[in-house]
Design a protein around this motif. Structure first.
Motif, PDB file in Angstrom:
ATOM      1  N   GLY A  38      32.907  16.101  16.890  1.00  0.00           N
ATOM      2  CA  GLY A  38      33.552  17.388  17.447  1.00  0.00           C
ATOM      3  C   GLY A  38      32.645  18.091  18.182  1.00  0.00           C
ATOM      4  N   LEU A  39      31.448  17.502  18.577  1.00  0.00           N
ATOM      5  CA  LEU A  39      30.322  18.473  19.453  1.00  0.00           C
ATOM      6  C   LEU A  39      29.863  17.496  20.671  1.00  0.00           C
ATOM      7  CD1 LEU A  39      28.628  19.755  16.355  1.00  0.00           C
ATOM      8  CD2 LEU A  39      30.241  21.033  17.860  1.00  0.00           C
ATOM      9  N   SER A  40      30.793  16.695  21.164  1.00  0.00           N
ATOM     10  CA  SER A  40      30.535  15.877  22.449  1.00  0.00           C
ATOM     11  C   SER A  40      31.698  16.663  23.497  1.00  0.00           C
ATOM     12  CB  SER A  40      30.526  14.566  22.346  1.00  0.00           C
ATOM     13  OG  SER A  40      29.811  13.847  21.382  1.00  0.00           O
ATOM     14  N   LEU A  41      30.922  17.441  24.378  1.00  0.00           N
ATOM     15  CA  LEU A  41      31.697  18.169  25.083  1.00  0.00           C
ATOM     16  C   LEU A  41      31.548  17.780  26.870  1.00  0.00           C
ATOM     17  CD1 LEU A  41      30.979  21.590  23.752  1.00  0.00           C
ATOM     18  CD2 LEU A  41      32.913  20.242  23.149  1.00  0.00           C
ATOM     19  N   SER A  42      32.877  17.839  27.440  1.00  0.00           N
ATOM     20  CA  SER A  42      32.843  17.887  28.953  1.00  0.00           C
ATOM     21  C   SER A  42      33.380  18.949  29.588  1.00  0.00           C
ATOM     22  CB  SER A  42      33.621  16.574  29.147  1.00  0.00           C
ATOM     23  OG  SER A  42      33.269  15.365  28.740  1.00  0.00           O
ATOM     24  N   ALA A  43      32.716  19.240  30.514  1.00  0.00           N
ATOM     25  CA  ALA A  43      33.298  20.345  31.579  1.00  0.00           C
ATOM     26  C   ALA A  43      33.835  19.651  32.731  1.00  0.00           C
ATOM     27  CB  ALA A  43      31.957  21.213  32.093  1.00  0.00           C
ATOM     28  N   VAL A  44      35.089  19.921  32.792  1.00  0.00           N
ATOM     29  CA  VAL A  44      35.942  19.127  33.933  1.00  0.00           C
ATOM     30  C   VAL A  44      36.487  20.186  34.950  1.00  0.00           C
ATOM     31  CG1 VAL A  44      37.886  17.678  34.453  1.00  0.00           C
ATOM     32  CG2 VAL A  44      36.564  17.425  32.290  1.00  0.00           C
ATOM     33  N   SER A  45      36.529  20.204  36.234  1.00  0.00           N
ATOM     34  CA  SER A  45      36.962  20.871  37.245  1.00  0.00           C
ATOM     35  C   SER A  45      37.751  19.979  38.213  1.00  0.00           C
ATOM     36  CB  SER A  45      35.929  21.646  38.120  1.00  0.00           C
ATOM     37  OG  SER A  45      36.218  22.630  38.987  1.00  0.00           O
TER      38      SER A  45
END
Length: 201
Positions: free
Chosen positions: A60-67
């Motif tokens: 649960g601690l692999s994150l992506s920022a998507v725009s």
């Protein structure tokens, strides 16, 4: 009933929506390209990479920022032992060049630390620039007796306690404790099987 996936959405100054969400399999190629662009070809030789090689990130601690449907930032955390104290190692944090002044890195950090605390993790360590990470509460106050495999700049080894006293007495080598990645397990299984097969001349 389908579980809802929580996604944090923020508005960037130019009004483009930014979503911070769990990393997906479809993000991997873009993530690797972003890491190459940010850290160069030698990124696999860095000290912290030894703690990630062959390991799976913390759940649960692999994150992506998507725009606008495009990956613009990535951050992952990994299980480690900080001199015998359970902790997370943060990194790498990477944001594409044209998004670095838009708060993407800070949004990833805030989301990651909140998620780590919510999951019951007590401490986070990282290797990074103290002036940048100080805003999130990181310091070298309790990491002076910790070490990393390979050469590293001691002033950049920082820690954050998510629970007071979590890093008290931290001393010794930081070592990986996370699960082996599925790919690593598969490779090991193939190697073990090949050793059992009869050799053909």
């Amino acid at each position: 009933m389908t579980a809802l996936r929580k996604t944090t959405v923020a508005l960037l100054p130019d009004a483009a929506p930014l979503a911070i969400r769990s990393e997906r399999a479809s993000d991997v190629a873009a993530r690797e390209a972003l890491l190459d662009a940010c850290f160069g070809d030698n990124r696999h030789m860095r000290a912290c990479q030894r703690l990630r090689d062959g390991r799976a990130p913390a759940e649960g601690l692999s994150l992506s920022a998507v725009s606008k449907g495009r990956l613009v930032g990535t951050l992952r955390l990994w299980h480690v032992s900080a001199g015998g104290i359970p902790a997370l190692m943060l990194g790498p944090l990477a944001v594409e060049a044209c998004s670095r002044q838009l708060g993407v890195g800070a949004a990833l950090m805030d989301h990651a630390l909140a998620a780590a605390k919510a999951r019951g993790h007590r401490a986070v360590v990282l290797l990074g620039d103290a002036p940048y990470y100080a805003r999130f509460g990181f310091s070298a106050a309790k990491t002076s007796e910790l070490s990393l495999p390979g050469a590293f700049d001691r002033d950049r080894l920082l820690g954050l306690e998510l629970c007071d006293g979590a890093l008290d007495g931290a001393c010794g080598m930081i070592v990986p404790t996370g699960e082996r990645s599925p790919k690593t397990k598969a490779v090991r299984a193939r190697k073990a099987k090949s050793l059992l097969l009869p050799r053909v001349a």
